[in-house]
Write a protein that holds these residues in place. Structure first.
Motif, PDB file in Angstrom:
ATOM      1  N   ASP A 173      15.424 -34.224  23.318  1.00  0.00           N
ATOM      2  CA  ASP A 173      14.143 -34.862  22.871  1.00  0.00           C
ATOM      3  C   ASP A 173      13.254 -35.269  23.813  1.00  0.00           C
ATOM      4  N   PHE A 209       2.403 -28.211  24.187  1.00  0.00           N
ATOM      5  CA  PHE A 209       2.363 -29.113  22.878  1.00  0.00           C
ATOM      6  C   PHE A 209       1.017 -28.902  22.421  1.00  0.00           C
ATOM      7  N   ALA A 248      10.903 -37.956  28.510  1.00  0.00           N
ATOM      8  CA  ALA A 248      12.042 -37.631  27.958  1.00  0.00           C
ATOM      9  C   ALA A 248      13.350 -38.281  28.436  1.00  0.00           C
ATOM     10  N   THR A 301       1.603 -40.148  18.378  1.00  0.00           N
ATOM     11  CA  THR A 301       2.672 -39.600  19.337  1.00  0.00           C
ATOM     12  C   THR A 301       3.363 -38.203  18.811  1.00  0.00           C
ATOM     13  N   LEU A 302       3.317 -37.438  19.792  1.00  0.00           N
ATOM     14  CA  LEU A 302       3.907 -35.976  19.346  1.00  0.00           C
ATOM     15  C   LEU A 302       5.133 -35.813  19.708  1.00  0.00           C
ATOM     16  N   ASP A 303       6.016 -35.166  19.039  1.00  0.00           N
ATOM     17  CA  ASP A 303       7.467 -34.789  19.301  1.00  0.00           C
ATOM     18  C   ASP A 303       7.606 -33.418  19.788  1.00  0.00           C
ATOM     19  N   LEU A 304       8.142 -33.643  21.192  1.00  0.00           N
ATOM     20  CA  LEU A 304       8.346 -32.287  21.707  1.00  0.00           C
ATOM     21  C   LEU A 304       9.793 -31.531  21.552  1.00  0.00           C
ATOM     22  N   GLY A 305      10.596 -32.451  21.115  1.00  0.00           N
ATOM     23  CA  GLY A 305      11.891 -31.600  20.239  1.00  0.00           C
ATOM     24  C   GLY A 305      12.830 -31.165  21.447  1.00  0.00           C
ATOM     25  N   SER A 306      13.651 -30.458  21.334  1.00  0.00           N
ATOM     26  CA  SER A 306      14.493 -29.928  22.345  1.00  0.00           C
ATOM     27  C   SER A 306      13.918 -28.656  23.043  1.00  0.00           C
ATOM     28  N   SER A 311      -2.542 -41.202  13.832  1.00  0.00           N
ATOM     29  CA  SER A 311      -1.077 -41.239  13.211  1.00  0.00           C
ATOM     30  C   SER A 311      -1.662 -41.064  11.818  1.00  0.00           C
ATOM     31  N   THR A 334       8.797 -37.046  23.932  1.00  0.00           N
ATOM     32  CA  THR A 334       7.445 -37.337  23.365  1.00  0.00           C
ATOM     33  C   THR A 334       6.568 -37.465  24.245  1.00  0.00           C
ATOM     34  N   THR A 342       2.793 -39.358  24.186  1.00  0.00           N
ATOM     35  CA  THR A 342       2.218 -40.305  23.750  1.00  0.00           C
ATOM     36  C   THR A 342       0.807 -40.369  24.103  1.00  0.00           C
TER      37      THR A 342
END
Length: 241
Positions: free
Chosen positions: A141, A169, A192, A156-161, A176, A143, A145
């Motif tokens: 995981d 991204f 991360a 806040t963006l999620d990068l994931g796995s 938000s 992120t 910010t």
């Protein structure tokens, strides 16, 4: 009939005095002789050869100079002349390289580049922004910010796995709550958990080249990016249109 040698080895001053090179003995010496031959105080090729020929003409015929000494002098002068020519060639190449570098630099002005930075100047938020982060090892995981100029977190963006390498991204320019953010300067901080520790990740963001600064000491080009300031060319990942 016996022959008696009444001559002696001539000194450099004697050679210069008997040669066609005229010099003032009060300020004499090699520098003055060289100046008379070349019009300067540096020993040039022509002056050296004149001195060498004069030395040959005025040597003792019963005790001539060693041929090896003349060959050594010629070899040393030839090496010196070669080094001088090499210096001239290298200087010319350096000048041509600087001209080529300046021409290449001028073509970058106005172009968009992707550089290693965490700050981006957003002039039209509705177009969004696409960036990337460097992932040193696979992560479960991550992120990104995004904060505005006042330090307020807007998204806040999620990068994931992500596997090790470069992870891209995209930000749509909204906060938000879904509202379009105003134009301005924004900071992107990516992180991360790696090995159980929150680790900051290097970010690469787009920017426009306003001008280019050439190094006067042979260093790399410096790109002056809009809203970011100077960034070394080595930190640029991609050059676009």
């Amino acid at each position: 009939m016996s022959v008696t040698d009444t001559t002696s080895s001539l000194s450099l001053n004697d050679i210069l005095a008997n040669s066609s090179i005229k010099t003032n003995t009060t300020t004499g010496g090699l520098a003055a002789a060289t100046g008379a031959a070349t019009g300067s105080q540096s020993l040039g090729k022509d002056a050296f050869l004149k001195l060498l020929v004069t030395q040959l003409k005025n040597q003792d015929p019963l005790s001539p100079q060693d041929n090896g000494a003349f060959v050594a002098q010629l070899a040393q002068f030839s090496s010196l002349e070669g080094i001088t020519s090499l210096n001239t060639t290298v200087s010319s190449m350096a000048s041509n390289f600087s001209s080529s570098q300046a021409l290449q630099a001028s073509s970058l002005v106005g172009h968009s580049v992707i550089a290693q930075t965490n700050i981006a100047q957003i002039s039209d938020p509705t177009k969004g922004l696409t960036g990337s982060v460097t992932v040193p090892s696979s992560i479960a995981d991550g992120t990104v910010t995004i904060t505005d100029a006042s330090g307020k977190v807007v998204r806040t963006l999620d990068l994931g796995s992500q596997p090790a390498g470069s992870a891209s991204f995209k930000w749509d320019g909204n906060d938000s709550s879904g509202a379009v953010v105003p134009a301005g300067t924004y900071t992107f901080n990516a992180s991360a958990p790696i090995g159980g520790t929150a680790t900051a990740l290097a970010t690469y963001l787009p920017a426009t080249v306003n001008s280019v600064t050439l190094s006067q000491t042979g260093g790399e080009l410096t790109l002056n990016l809009a809203g970011l300031g100077p960034v070394g060319l080595s930190k640029v990942q991609t050059i676009g249109m």
